[in-house]
Scaffold this active site. Structure first.
Site: not given
Lengths: 292, 782, 166
Positions: B738, B368-369, B221
C-alpha cells in the site's frame, strides 16, 4: 448489464435494410458498429424491438477519394481511416479526429456515419463534419437525398434521419488548392467524451486570404455548433494574431455547454475558445502561413 | 526439475518469475464467474433510485411472471430467516442486507430475483414494482452533524453522530500551538473514491442438502473471517461451512466487506436447495460496495520560525455513509489514523475524529489505505508543504530538519505507535540526489521568470502496517494473527498453506521464496495454497499490507520449526550429538567436520523412511504468528510536473519513488506493487471521485464517470529502494503493497501546488482536475 | 437462432438468443472463460478478442449473432499447444501481470497491435493499449512485455530464410 430481448434481422443489401426499416418503423434500429448502441442497450436506455444488422452488406465500408470529395460508406470504421496512406497530408482534420475517437479498440468497430447518426453532443465526428461542411446521404423507401451537415444534426441524439431511413455515406469536401484543418480535444482520459473540442477547416485563396473557413465546437450545446461569427471574421481576410484571437473569443462566447462531471459552463466555454485558438494555429501552420 | 539446491543460491531477494503466471497468461485462471455448478440459479438485485425513502410496498407479481424467475426475496423474507440485518466488520453497528422499511442510499439493494438464467433474473429485476415515499436525503456530513434529519431510525441513539475518537494530548498540544511562532491551519479533504478492481464481486452459494454443508465460492480477501461471520449470522456451525476464495481479479480492500448479494444468494440457496450465483455489475460495484476515504481534516501545525515543528493537531469529520461498515479493527474506529505525525518528531500531538451517517453507500476503509493511513499521510505531507511555504523554507529542508532520526528508533510517537526502524534522512537524500533536485530547482527558477508553471513535490511518508499484535488488534473479536502450515514430502518438495489470500500480490511465489530460503529447498517445488477454509490454517486474510509482516513471519517461523525437527533427524543420520549439528549454507553440518553434511532433501526422505528414534515420522509444522508490533515501511517520493496555464492540464514529467520496506523477498514483485500503487495514487490525485449531488444522486456509477487512467495518461515510474529491516520481524520484512498509494497523492498535489505557488495559491483539494487548476489560476490572476 | 462460429480454429454450431453478447457466448456457451467481463460501458477491455485474424474487438460490445460465420481468436488460442506465444512469454518474463484479470484482453489487443505495427515505439504501445485498463501493474511492465514480444517476433521473422524460388 444485460440487454432486453429483441428480434434480429440481417440485411444483405441496402435495399433489404430499407425494406426492413419500412416494415418495422420506429421499433427498429440499425446495427452498424454498435459501439454506441450496444452500451445503451446494456443499460436498457435503448430498447429497440428490432435490430437490423447491416454489417453483412458488402462494400459499404468504402473510403473513396475523388471528384473533390472524401466519401465514407456507412460501414467505414474509424480505424480504417488510420490506415489510409497519406490521409494526414490530404485531410489532416479527418486523420486527427480518427485518432482520438473513443479508444483504439472501439475504433475497430465504430463507424464515422454511425457516430454522426448517434449525434452525442460531445461526439467528435459531428464537429469535424460541421467544420468541413460535409454532407450525409440518406436513403429511405422514397429514394436518396443529400443532407447538408448543418441540417443533418438536429438535436442531442437526433438527426435528420427519419423513421424508415438510414444514412448511407458521408461526404467531406476536398477542394483543390491549399486546404488544411485541425482538431483539438480535451478529454479527461482516453475513451472519455470530450470536455471540449474544436475543429477548424480552411482553404486559402491565391492572395493568402481565407477563401472558406469552417469553425465548429463540440460538447458546447445540444449538438456540435458552428461558430458563424468566427467564420465571418476570418472569411476573405489574411490571418493575423488579433483576428485569430477574436475568432477564438467568438467561439467562447457562442459556446453553449451544459455543466456535468467533465466541467462547468464557465470552464467549457473558456476551453471552447482556447481550443478554437489552438485549432486555428494548427491549421495556419499546416497551410504554411504565419499569423502576424 | 532438480530437487537439489545450490547451497550458495538464496531464494530471498531473487526476482524469480512468478509461479502463478502460467495459468493467467493462458486464460486459465479460476475467477469466481468462471465457476459453475449443476442446477445453478442466478441472482440479480433490485436497487433503490432514491437516496432516502420509505419503502411502502414491494409487488413481486410481474417479476414472478417472467419465464425462468423462481423467487423474489425482500428484506421481509430475509427477516423470516433472521438475516435482515448483519453485523458490520467493525462490530459496533449493523447493516441491512436488503432494505428494511427504508432505503438509505441511492442504489441500495431492495430485492433479489432468482432465475434460471442471468437474462431472466435481470428481466425480472426490472419488473419488481417498488413503491417509495421519498424523504429528504442527508448528503453533506457537515449538515448531518446538525441532526436535522435522522438517517438511522433503527439505532438507539437518535443522532447521526456515530462515534468520537481521540488520541494524544489535547491541552499540551493546544498550548504549544498557541505559543508557536508560526501556526498553520488548513482544511484538507481526502475525497470519497473507490477501489474498483477490474473483477467485480460475486459468489456461488451452495447449500447442499446431500452434504448438509454450505459452500461459498466467494470473492473474499479474508475467507476464514468470512466463514466465522457467516456462522455467527446464520447459526450454521463452522464445520458445515466452506468458503473457497478462488483467483481474485484484484481486491484493494473491495473484497473484504460482506455484501447483500452474498447473503441473499446464500439465503436463496438455503431456501431453494440449489446453488445460486451472484455476480455484480460494474455499476453495482461502484455504487454499493465499500468506498474509500471521505475524510475532512482540519490540520494544524505549530513551528518555530526556523522551522522546527512543535505541535500537530488534526480534527476530522468522517463521512461513513448509511452504515458504519468501515472494516477497521475493533479498538481502532479510525483505523491507524494516529500515524498522522508521519515521519516527523513532533514533541506533542493530538487528533480527534467524529464520524457521521449520511445517505450514501457504506464503507470507508478500502483502496490500499492501510486502515486510514492514506488519509493521515496525505494530511501531514500536504500540511508540511503548506508550512514550508509559510516559512519560506524549501520543503526538503523542512523535512530533513524534522525527521525522526535514525538513532531515535524504536521511536515512540506522541500518538501511541512505536515505529520499529527507519532512516528517513538517508532515503530522502537518495531521492534528492537521484532526481537532481538542485538542478530541478534551478530549472524551475528559470521557468518562473518566463511565467511557466513547473512544480516539484515531495512526499516522505511513514506508514503503519502488519495488523497486528493481539494485545491491540482484533476484527469482530478475532485476534489478527496469521498462520502458516508447511508439510515437506519424502522427495524434498513441500506444500505450504497460509491464512492470507492473494489478489495479485504474488504469494504463490513470494511465500515459496521465504520457505525455500529457510528450508534449503527449491522454491519451484514448494506449492503454495491459499483461500480454502477447509484446508488453510486460520488467518485474517490479505489487506492493509499485513500479509508479509504477519503471514510471512509465520512462514519463516513454521519453517524454523521444521528445521528444528530436521536437525534432530540430521543428527540421527550423521550419528552426531544434536548440539554439534548446525544449519549453515542451506545444509546440516557437524561443527568442525565439514565432510559430515546433509541436505534438507536427504532429511526429508529420512523423515519417512528412517525416522529418528523418539521422534515422530513425517516433517511438517504449523505456526500461528502474533506479531509483537506493527511494521513501519516508509519512502521518499518526488514528482515533477508542468502545468498548462490555459487549460489547467498537469503533465507529470517525472516521478521517482524510493521505498524502504525492509527485507525484500522478490524485487521484481515489489517494483510491480509500487508501479500499481503509484498509478492508483495518480488516479486519485487527478481524476477520481465518487460524488453525490445535493439530492443524493450518485454521479459516478460506471467507468465513464469514475475514471481509471489508461496507459496513455499514466506516467512512467522511476523506482529505487533503501533497506532498513524491521528488527522485530523474523526476516526483517515490513510489507509494501500500500505504500505507493499512501505516499503518492501528496507528492502529486505538492508538485502542483509548488507549480502554482508564485500565484499565491496555497491549497486545492483533490482531484486536481484541469478545471480546478484552471479556476485557481484564473482567480489568482485577477 | 443458430450460429456457426470458428473459435481458435474450431468450428462451433450453437443456438443463441440475439441479445446474448459475444463475451458471454464465449464464456458460457463455449466454456472459454479466459475472456473476462469487467464493466458495463465498454471502457475496460478485459473482454477483447481478435476477429478475422487481425481486428481487436470488445466482445462485450458485440452480439454473438454478429459473429456468425466469422473467425475469432481468444487468449486460449494464443499458445501453440505447450509453446507459449511470444506475447505470453514476454508478459511472464517482464512481470506484466499481477491479478491476471486484464491479461487476456491485454494479450489480444497487443496481438492485434503487433500484427499491424510490428515495431512500435513506447508511445505507440501506450496509445495502442489505451482501450485496456489495468489496476495492478501501472502499465509499465505491460509496455516492456509488448516491447520484448515485438523484438522476439521480429527476430524470429528475420531468422526465417527466404524461400528458394522454384
Amino acid at each position: 448489464m444485460f440487454p432486453a430481448a429483441f428480434d434480429y434481422h440481417r440485411a444483405g443489401s441496402v435495399d433489404e435494410a430499407v425494406a426492413l426499416l419500412k416494415q418495422y418503423g420506429g421499433d427498429a434500429r440499425i446495427l452498424a458498429g454498435g459501439q454506441s448502441l450496444i452500451p445503451a442497450m446494456r443499460y436498457r436506455l435503448a430498447r429497440p424491438a428490432v435490430l437490423i444488422d447491416i454489417n453483412p452488406v458488402a462494400d459499404l465500408g468504402y473510403i473513396r477519394e475523388g471528384d473533390g470529395m472524401l466519401v465514407l460508406g456507412a460501414l467505414a470504421r474509424d480505424a480504417a481511416l488510420e490506415r489510409v496512406p497519406g490521409l494526414h497530408d490530404r485531410h489532416p482534420l479527418i486523420a486527427e479526429v480518427s485518432a482520438v475517437v473513443a479508444d483504439p479498440v472501439v475504433r475497430q468497430m465504430g463507424t464515422v456515419v454511425g457516430s454522426l447518426c448517434h449525434n452525442d453532443p460531445a461526439g467528435d465526428w459531428a464537429v469535424a463534419a460541421l467544420a468541413s461542411r460535409a454532407q450525409v446521404v440518406v436513403r429511405g423507401a422514397a429514394g436518396t437525398r443529400v443532407v447538408a451537415i448543418d441540417d443533418f444534426l438536429v438535436d442531442s441524439f437526433t438527426t435528420a434521419v427519419a423513421d424508415g431511413e438510414m444514412a448511407l455515406e458521408v461526404r467531406f469536401p476536398a477542394p483543390s488548392g491549399r486546404t488544411a484543418g485541425c482538431y483539438q480535444k480535451i478529454e479527461r482520459k482516453v475513451g472519455d467524451f470530450a470536455t471540449a473540442s474544436a475543429a477548424v477547416w480552411a482553404s486559402l485563396a491565391a492572395d493568402g486570404t481565407f477563401a472558406e473557413v469552417g469553425i465548429a465546437v463540440g460538447a458546447a450545446g445540444p449538438t456540435a455548433k458552428r461558430i458563424t461569427a468566427a467564420e465571418a471574421l476570418l472569411r476573405g481576410k489574411k490571418p493575423t494574431r488579433d483576428l485569430l484571437r477574436a475568432a477564438a473569443d467568438e467561439a467562447a462566447k457562442a459556446a453553449d455547454p451544459s455543466a456535468d462531471g467533465r466541467g462547468s459552463v464557465a470552464y467549457k466555454k473558456a476551453m471552447a475558445g482556447v481550443l478554437v485558438g489552438r485549432a486555428l494555429d494548427g491549421t495556419c501552420k499546416r497551410l504554411g502561413i504565419e499569423a502576424l | 526439475m532438480s530437487t537439489t539446491i545450490d547451497p550458495e543460491r538464496h531464494a530471498m531477494g531473487v526476482s524469480m518469475k512468478r509461479k502463478e503466471d502460467p495459468r493467467f497468461i493462458r486464460g486459465r485462471g479460476n475467477y469466481l464467474d468462471d465457476h459453475s455448478m449443476p442446477g445453478m440459479l442466478h441472482l440479480a438485485l433490485v436497487h433503490s433510485p432514491y437516496p432516502h425513502a420509505r419503502i411502502v410496498k414491494i409487488d413481486k407479481t410481474a417479476a414472478l411472471a417472467v419465464p425462468g424467475v423462481v423467487a423474489v426475496l425482500t428484506g421481509e423474507d430475509l427477516a423470516a430467516h433472521g438475516l435482515a440485518w448483519i453485523p458490520t466488520f467493525h462490530g459496533y453497528d449493523k447493516q441491512m442486507v436488503l432494505c428494511v422499511g427504508k432505503a438509505l442510499y441511492q442504489y441500495q439493494e431492495v430485492a433479489g430475483v432468482i432465475a434460471t438464467s442471468r437474462d431472466a433474473a435481470h428481466d425480472g429485476a426490472e419488473l419488481v414494482d417498488v413503491t417509495y415515499e421519498p424523504l429528504t436525503p442527508v448528503v453533506d456530513p457537515f449538515v448531518s452533524l446538525q441532526d436535522a434529519t435522522l438517517v438511522r431510525e433503527d439505532r438507539e441513539a437518535k443522532t447521526n453522530h456515530i462515534y468520537h475518537w481521540e488520541v494524544g494530548k489535547r491541552d499540551e498540544t493546544d498550548a504549544a500551538l498557541a505559543a508557536a511562532d508560526v501556526h498553520i491551519n488548513e482544511r484538507i479533504v481526502f475525497q470519497r473514491c473507490h477501489p474498483a478492481p477490474l473483477e467485480p464481486c460475486g459468489v456461488i452459494a451452495d447449500m447442499n442438502p446431500g452434504t448438509g454443508r454450505l459452500t461459498l465460492i466467494l470473492t473474499s480477501q479474508a475467507p476464514h473471517a468470512h466463514r466465522t461471520v457467516v456462522s455467527l449470522v446464520t447459526g450454521i456451525p463452522e464445520d458445515k461451512i466452506r468458503i473457497i476464495a478462488p483467483d481474485l481479479g484484484g481486491g484493494f480492500g473491495n473484497k473484504v466487506p460482506v455484501y447483500a448479494g452474498y447473503v441473499v444468494a446464500a439465503a436463496a440457496s438455503v431456501v431453494l436447495g440449489v446453488p445460486v450465483k451472484w455476480v455484480e455489475t460494474r455499476t453495482e460495484n461502484l455504487t454499493c460496495t465499500g468506498f474509500a476515504r471521505d475524510y475532512h481534516m482540519d490540520v494544524e501545525i505549530g513551528a518555530t520560525k526556523d522551522g522546527r515543528v512543535t505541535a500537530l493537531k488534526v480534527k476530522t469529520v468522517a463521512d461513513h455513509g448509511a452504515f458504519d461498515a468501515a472494516a477497521d479493527p475493533t479498538k481502532y474506529p479510525a483505523g491507524l489514523f494516529g500515524i498522522v505525525t508521519g515521519s516527523y518528531d513532533f514533541p506533542t500531538a493530538f487528533t480527534e475524529l467524529d464520524a457521521y451517517f449520511t445517505n450514501k453507500a457504506p464503507g470507508g476503509v478500502a483502496y490500499r489505505c492501510s486502515f486510514r493511513v492514506t488519509e493521515a499521510s496525505y494530511a501531514i505531507e500536504r500540511a508540511m508543504d503548506i508550512l514550508a511555504g509559510r516559512l519560506k523554507l524549501d520543503p526538503s529542508e523542512l523535512r530533513l530538519k524534522n525527521f525522526v532520526r535514525k538513532d531515535q528508533f524504536p521511536y515512540p510517537s506522541p500518538l501511541g505507535f512505536v515505529y520499529d526502524s527507519g532512516d528517513y534522512h538517508t532515503t530522502l537524500q537518495k531521492a534528492l540526489d537521484k532526481i537532481g533536485y538542485t538542478e530541478l530547482r534551478k530549472e524551475q527558477a528559470e521557468k518562473r521568470k518566463r511565467g511557466e508553471l513547473m512544480g516539484i513535490g515531495i512526499s516522505t511518508f511513514t506508514e503503519a502496517v502488519g495488523a497486528g499484535p493481539s494485545k491491540h488488534f482484533d476484527i469482530m473479536g478475532i485476534k489478527m494473527f496469521d498462520s502458516a502450515e508447511i508439510r515437506v514430502h519424502p522427495t524434498g518438495s513441500a506444500i505450504l498453506r497460509t491464512g492470507t489470500k492473494s489478489q495479485g500480490q504474488g504469494h504463490e511465489t513470494t511465500w515459496a521464496q521465504i520457505a525455500a530460503e529457510e528450508l534449503g529447498l527449491d522454491p519451484q517445488n514448494i506449492l503454495v495454497e491459499e483461500g480454502d477454509t477447509d484446508t488453510a490454517p486460520y488467518g485474517l486474510g490479505t489487506y492493509a499490507s499485513r500479509s508479509t509482516p504477519v503471514a510471512g513471519a509465520a512462514i519463516a517461523m513454521a519453517a524454523r520449526r521444521i528445521r528444528e525437527k530436521a536437525r534432530i533427524i540430521a543428527a540421527h543420520l550423521l550419528e552426531a550429538p544434536l548440539d554439534d549439528v548446525e544449519w549453515s549454507k542451506h545444509a546440516f553440518n557437524v561443527v568442525g567436520i565439514p565432510e559430515k553434511s546433509i541436505t534438507m532433501q536427504q532429511v526429508a526422505f529420512a523423515a519417512y523412511t528412517n525416522p529418528a528414534p523418539d521422534s515422530e515420522p513425517g516433517l511438517e509444522a504449523t505456526f500461528y504468528y502474533d506479531p509483537p508490533n506493527l511494521t513501519f515501511p516508509y519512502g521518499a517520493y518526488i514528482a515533477v510536473v508542468d502545468v498548462d496555464k490555459e487549460t489547467g492540464y498537469v503533465k507529470v514529467r517525472t516521478f521517482l519513488a524510493i521505498d524502504d520496506c525492509g527485507t525484500v523477498i522478490n524485487p521484481m514483485i515489489v517494483e510491480g506493487q509500487i508501479h500499481g500503487g503509484l498509478a492508483e495514487g495518480f488516479a486519485i490525485a487527478f481524476m477520481q471521485e465518487i460524488v453525490y449531488d445535493e439530492n443524493g444522486n450518485n454521479l459516478n456509477t460506471n467507468f465513464t464517470d469514475y475514471l481509471v487512467p489508461t496507459s496513455l495518461e499514466t506516467p512512467h515510474w522511476d523506482t529505487d529502494s533503501t533497506c532498513t529491516p524491521s528488527p522485530h520481524h523474523p526476516i526483517g520484512a515490513k510489507g509494501v503493497g500500500e505504500s505507493p498509494n499512501v505516499g503518492s497523492p501528496a507528492a502529486f498535489v505538492n508538485a502542483v501546488m509548488d507549480a502554482l505557488s508564485p500565484l499565491g495559491i496555497e491549497h486545492i483539494d483533490m482531484p486536481l482536475t484541469r478545471e480546478k487548476v484552471w479556476t485557481a489560476i484564473q482567480a489568482a490572476q485577477k | 437462432m443458430t450460429i456457426t462460429v470458428t473459435v481458435n480454429g474450431t468450428k462451433y454450431v450453437r443456438d443463441v438468443e440475439p441479445r446474448t453478447l459475444l463475451a458471454y457466448f464465449l464464456r458460457e456457451s463455449l466454456g472459454l472463460t479466459g475472456t473476462h467481463i469487467g464493466c458495463d460501458s465498454s471502457s475496460c477491455g478485459v473482454c477483447v478478442v481478435v476477429i478475422d485474424g487481425d481486428r481487436a474487438v470488445k466482445s462485450c460490445t458485440m452480439f454473438a449473432v454478429q459473429a456468425d460465420g466469422r473467425e475469432i481468436m481468444t487468449v486460449e488460442g494464443l499458445a501453440a499447444g505447450a509453446t507459449l506465444h511470444p506475447l505470453q512469454q514476454a508478459f511472464w518474463d517482464q512481470h506484466g501481470l499481477q491479478c491476471g484479470y486484464c491479461t487476456p484482453g491485454m494479450l489480444m489487443t497487443s496481438y492485434a497491435l503487433l500484427g499491424k505495427n510490428p515495431d512500435p515505439s513506447e508511445a505507440e504501445i501506450r496509445e495502442g493499449l489505451s482501450g485496456n485498463l489495468c489496476r495492478c501493474t501501472g502499465y509499465q511492465n505491460i509496455v516492456k512485455a509488448v516491447q520484448q514480444a515485438a523484438a522476439t517476433i521480429g527476430a524470429e521473422a528475420a531468422a526465417v530464410p527466404e524461400p528458394v524460388a522454384s
